[in-house]
Design a protein around this motif. Structure first.
Motif, short mmCIF file in Angstrom:
data_model
loop_
_atom_site.label_atom_id
_atom_site.label_comp_id
_atom_site.label_asym_id
_atom_site.label_seq_id
_atom_site.Cartn_x
_atom_site.Cartn_y
_atom_site.Cartn_z
N ASP A 1 -6.96 -3.89 -7.97
CA ASP A 1 -6.59 -2.78 -7.10
C ASP A 1 -7.43 -2.81 -5.82
O ASP A 1 -8.61 -3.17 -5.84
N THR B 1 -4.03 -6.27 -12.49
CA THR B 1 -4.96 -5.54 -13.35
C THR B 1 -5.71 -4.54 -12.48
O THR B 1 -5.67 -4.61 -11.24
N SER B 2 -6.41 -3.62 -13.11
CA SER B 2 -7.16 -2.63 -12.34
C SER B 2 -8.22 -3.27 -11.47
O SER B 2 -8.58 -2.73 -10.41
N LEU C 1 -3.49 3.07 -1.70
CA LEU C 1 -3.81 2.19 -2.83
C LEU C 1 -2.77 1.08 -2.93
O LEU C 1 -1.57 1.34 -2.81
N ARG C 2 -3.27 -0.14 -3.14
CA ARG C 2 -2.39 -1.26 -3.51
C ARG C 2 -2.75 -1.66 -4.92
O ARG C 2 -3.87 -2.11 -5.17
N GLU C 3 -1.85 -1.47 -5.84
CA GLU C 3 -2.12 -1.80 -7.24
C GLU C 3 -1.95 -3.29 -7.46
O GLU C 3 -0.99 -3.90 -7.01
N ASN D 1 -7.63 8.06 -6.35
CA ASN D 1 -8.29 6.84 -5.91
C ASN D 1 -9.21 6.32 -7.02
O ASN D 1 -10.15 7.01 -7.42
N PRO D 2 -8.96 5.13 -7.55
CA PRO D 2 -9.82 4.63 -8.64
C PRO D 2 -11.26 4.38 -8.21
O PRO D 2 -12.13 4.23 -9.07
N TYR E 1 0.84 -1.20 0.00
CA TYR E 1 0.00 0.00 0.00
C TYR E 1 0.87 1.25 0.00
O TYR E 1 1.88 1.32 0.70
#
Length: 218
Positions: free
Chosen positions: A97, A93-94, A88-90, A50-51, A42
């Motif tokens: 997330d 793929t999206s 955020l933890r990527e 933020n997505p 994170y």
């Protein structure tokens, strides 16, 4: 993920027609969670990055159909005397997330507890299912041990509608799962939100909320 681009916590932006919020006392920033409180991977991001920002806004933002019964400091929507942070933890793929947001606000004697009581009393009944033009939102209370002076927790599913939706049937481009807790400790309220596209999250809501409340107590 329209709901994240369009809930309740965190970079201030100027909004035409809205008065600027007072800056919180500098020492309040020390009350926030840090990456050391989260699993590896994170990173701190701006609220606007933020997505799931729009999904979050639909829960806690000004005018949102299912918002908390008080203003929450997130992006342009600011409580005075509040601080917030987003992580955020990527994933690969999206859709992998995962995000975490927190808002700590100094609401004054009695007001923090009243926020929790109002959320617990009104949100599940007001928002068991809300169908708005761009999204479909369902909410339910979830069981969480008592934390702080008062606490409540909720699970939320948000479906973002596809442009191909018809008058007869809605089609969905994506689904977002959120779980959030609101707690009171003294004059301070704490909101912790977990966000992701999966039904499971790598952060335990109760454990993280307890950490956040213990820090806000200081």
């Amino acid at each position: 993920m329209r709901l994240a681009a369009a809930l309740a916590a965190t970079c201030a932006l100027a909004v035409p027609g809205m008065p600027a919020a007072a800056e919180p006392p500098p020492e309040m920033a020390a009350l926030l969670l840090t990456t050391a409180d989260l699993p590896a991977g994170y990173q701190v991001i701006s609220a606007d990055a933020n997505p799931y920002r729009a999904d979050l806004f639909d829960l806690i933002g000004t005018g949102a159909p299912c918002r908390l019964p008080a203003e929450v400091s997130y992006a342009s929507y600011i409580w005075e005397r509040s601080v917030s942070v987003t992580f955020l933890r990527e994933g690969e793929t999206s859709e992998d997330d995962a995000a975490v947001a927190e808002v700590v606000a100094d609401r004054g004697p009695g007001a923090a507890g009243a926020l929790v009581d109002a959320a617990a009393a009104t949100m599940p009944g007001r928002c068991p299912h809300v169908d708005i033009p761009a999204s479909d939102i369902t909410m339910r209370p979830i069981t969480m041990p008592a934390i702080g002076d008062r606490s409540a927790a909720f699970g939320v599913t948000v479906g973002t509608k596809s442009n191909s939706a018809s008058e007869v049937m809605d089609y969905f481009d994506s689904w977002t799962t959120l779980s959030f807790a609101v707690a009171a400790v003294g004059s301070r309220s704490v909101v912790v939100v977990l966000m992701g596209a999966s039904d499971t999250h790598d952060v335990d809501l109760a454990a993280l909320t307890r950490t956040a409340v213990d820090r806000a107590r200081s």
